[in-house]
Design a protein around this motif. Structure first.
Motif, PDB file in Angstrom:
ATOM      1  N   GLN A  39     -50.913 -60.148 -32.629  1.00 36.90           N
ATOM      2  CA  GLN A  39     -51.002 -60.026 -34.078  1.00 36.90           C
ATOM      3  C   GLN A  39     -51.341 -58.578 -34.413  1.00 36.90           C
ATOM      4  O   GLN A  39     -52.298 -58.011 -33.891  1.00 36.90           O
ATOM      5  CB  GLN A  39     -52.092 -60.962 -34.597  1.00 36.90           C
ATOM      6  N   LYS A  66     -49.595 -55.324 -40.588  1.00 38.36           N
ATOM      7  CA  LYS A  66     -48.191 -55.065 -40.952  1.00 38.36           C
ATOM      8  C   LYS A  66     -47.960 -53.646 -41.435  1.00 38.36           C
ATOM      9  O   LYS A  66     -46.854 -53.133 -41.334  1.00 38.36           O
ATOM     10  CB  LYS A  66     -47.709 -56.060 -41.995  1.00 38.36           C
ATOM     11  N   GLU A  99     -51.217 -69.159 -40.401  1.00 39.86           N
ATOM     12  CA  GLU A  99     -49.862 -68.648 -40.628  1.00 39.86           C
ATOM     13  C   GLU A  99     -48.904 -69.679 -40.045  1.00 39.86           C
ATOM     14  O   GLU A  99     -49.060 -70.085 -38.892  1.00 39.86           O
ATOM     15  CB  GLU A  99     -49.700 -67.303 -39.924  1.00 39.86           C
ATOM     16  N   ARG A 141     -42.930 -68.904 -39.441  1.00 34.71           N
ATOM     17  CA  ARG A 141     -43.012 -67.523 -39.929  1.00 34.71           C
ATOM     18  C   ARG A 141     -43.361 -66.568 -38.788  1.00 34.71           C
ATOM     19  O   ARG A 141     -42.819 -65.460 -38.707  1.00 34.71           O
ATOM     20  CB  ARG A 141     -44.051 -67.426 -41.044  1.00 34.71           C
ATOM     21  N   SER A 175     -40.802 -63.662 -37.375  1.00 35.31           N
ATOM     22  CA  SER A 175     -41.260 -62.276 -37.300  1.00 35.31           C
ATOM     23  C   SER A 175     -41.049 -61.708 -35.900  1.00 35.31           C
ATOM     24  O   SER A 175     -40.611 -60.572 -35.743  1.00 35.31           O
ATOM     25  CB  SER A 175     -42.742 -62.193 -37.683  1.00 35.31           C
ATOM     26  N   SER A 190     -37.348 -61.903 -40.178  1.00 35.84           N
ATOM     27  CA  SER A 190     -38.011 -61.862 -41.477  1.00 35.84           C
ATOM     28  C   SER A 190     -38.941 -60.664 -41.537  1.00 35.84           C
ATOM     29  O   SER A 190     -39.376 -60.146 -40.512  1.00 35.84           O
ATOM     30  CB  SER A 190     -38.812 -63.145 -41.724  1.00 35.84           C
ATOM     31  N   THR A 191     -39.224 -60.232 -42.751  1.00 38.33           N
ATOM     32  CA  THR A 191     -40.177 -59.146 -42.922  1.00 38.33           C
ATOM     33  C   THR A 191     -41.581 -59.728 -42.917  1.00 38.33           C
ATOM     34  O   THR A 191     -41.797 -60.834 -43.410  1.00 38.33           O
ATOM     35  CB  THR A 191     -39.930 -58.392 -44.249  1.00 38.33           C
ATOM     36  N   PRO A 192     -42.533 -59.011 -42.358  1.00 39.68           N
ATOM     37  CA  PRO A 192     -43.902 -59.526 -42.280  1.00 39.68           C
ATOM     38  C   PRO A 192     -44.494 -59.786 -43.656  1.00 39.68           C
ATOM     39  O   PRO A 192     -44.394 -58.948 -44.549  1.00 39.68           O
ATOM     40  CB  PRO A 192     -44.667 -58.420 -41.563  1.00 39.68           C
ATOM     41  N   GLN A 193     -45.093 -60.956 -43.846  1.00 38.46           N
ATOM     42  CA  GLN A 193     -45.765 -61.282 -45.088  1.00 38.46           C
ATOM     43  C   GLN A 193     -47.178 -60.731 -45.083  1.00 38.46           C
ATOM     44  O   GLN A 193     -47.552 -59.990 -45.978  1.00 38.46           O
ATOM     45  CB  GLN A 193     -45.806 -62.808 -45.262  1.00 38.46           C
ATOM     46  N   LYS A 239     -47.743 -58.548 -38.719  1.00 39.51           N
ATOM     47  CA  LYS A 239     -46.563 -58.381 -37.875  1.00 39.51           C
ATOM     48  C   LYS A 239     -46.902 -59.048 -36.552  1.00 39.51           C
ATOM     49  O   LYS A 239     -48.023 -58.953 -36.066  1.00 39.51           O
ATOM     50  CB  LYS A 239     -46.247 -56.906 -37.657  1.00 39.51           C
ATOM     51  N   TRP A 240     -45.943 -59.766 -36.002  1.00 38.27           N
ATOM     52  CA  TRP A 240     -46.150 -60.492 -34.742  1.00 38.27           C
ATOM     53  C   TRP A 240     -45.173 -59.995 -33.687  1.00 38.27           C
ATOM     54  O   TRP A 240     -44.035 -59.654 -33.981  1.00 38.27           O
ATOM     55  CB  TRP A 240     -45.909 -61.986 -34.973  1.00 38.27           C
ATOM     56  N   CYS A 241     -45.649 -59.921 -32.452  1.00 40.67           N
ATOM     57  CA  CYS A 241     -44.745 -59.563 -31.350  1.00 40.67           C
ATOM     58  C   CYS A 241     -45.234 -60.189 -30.057  1.00 40.67           C
ATOM     59  O   CYS A 241     -46.275 -60.759 -29.995  1.00 40.67           O
ATOM     60  CB  CYS A 241     -44.635 -58.054 -31.190  1.00 40.67           C
TER      61      CYS A 241
END
Length: 73
Positions: free
Chosen positions: A28, A31, A52, A56, A60, A65-68, A71-73
């Motif tokens: 996490q 963003k 979350e 979503r 991400s 999708s764009t981060p709400q 940002k996740w990776c």
């Protein structure tokens, strides 16, 4: 020693103890700054602890999708 548990408890135990080899760690990030916030053992765990939605987080990670909020990776 054995304990009685239901299916959900058994699956939860497998994830938390690292017995499930199908899960992948999730990171996490902020963003805006991409600063590290936390690392989770799976998308499901990240979803439960951050509220979350799993879809979503997954979107991400896949770049769909764009981060709400994060940002996740």
């Amino acid at each position: 020693n054995l304990e009685w548990c239901n299916s959900s408890e058994n699956i939860s135990h497998a994830y938390s103890s690292g017995l499930n080899k199908n899960s992948k760690p999730v990171v996490q990030l902020n963003k805006d700054t991409l600063e590290f916030i936390a690392k989770f053992p799976s998308i499901a765990t990240a979803s439960k602890q951050t509220n979350e939605p799993e879809h979503r987080i997954s979107a991400s990670i896949k770049g769909k999708s764009t981060p709400q909020i994060f940002k996740w990776c």
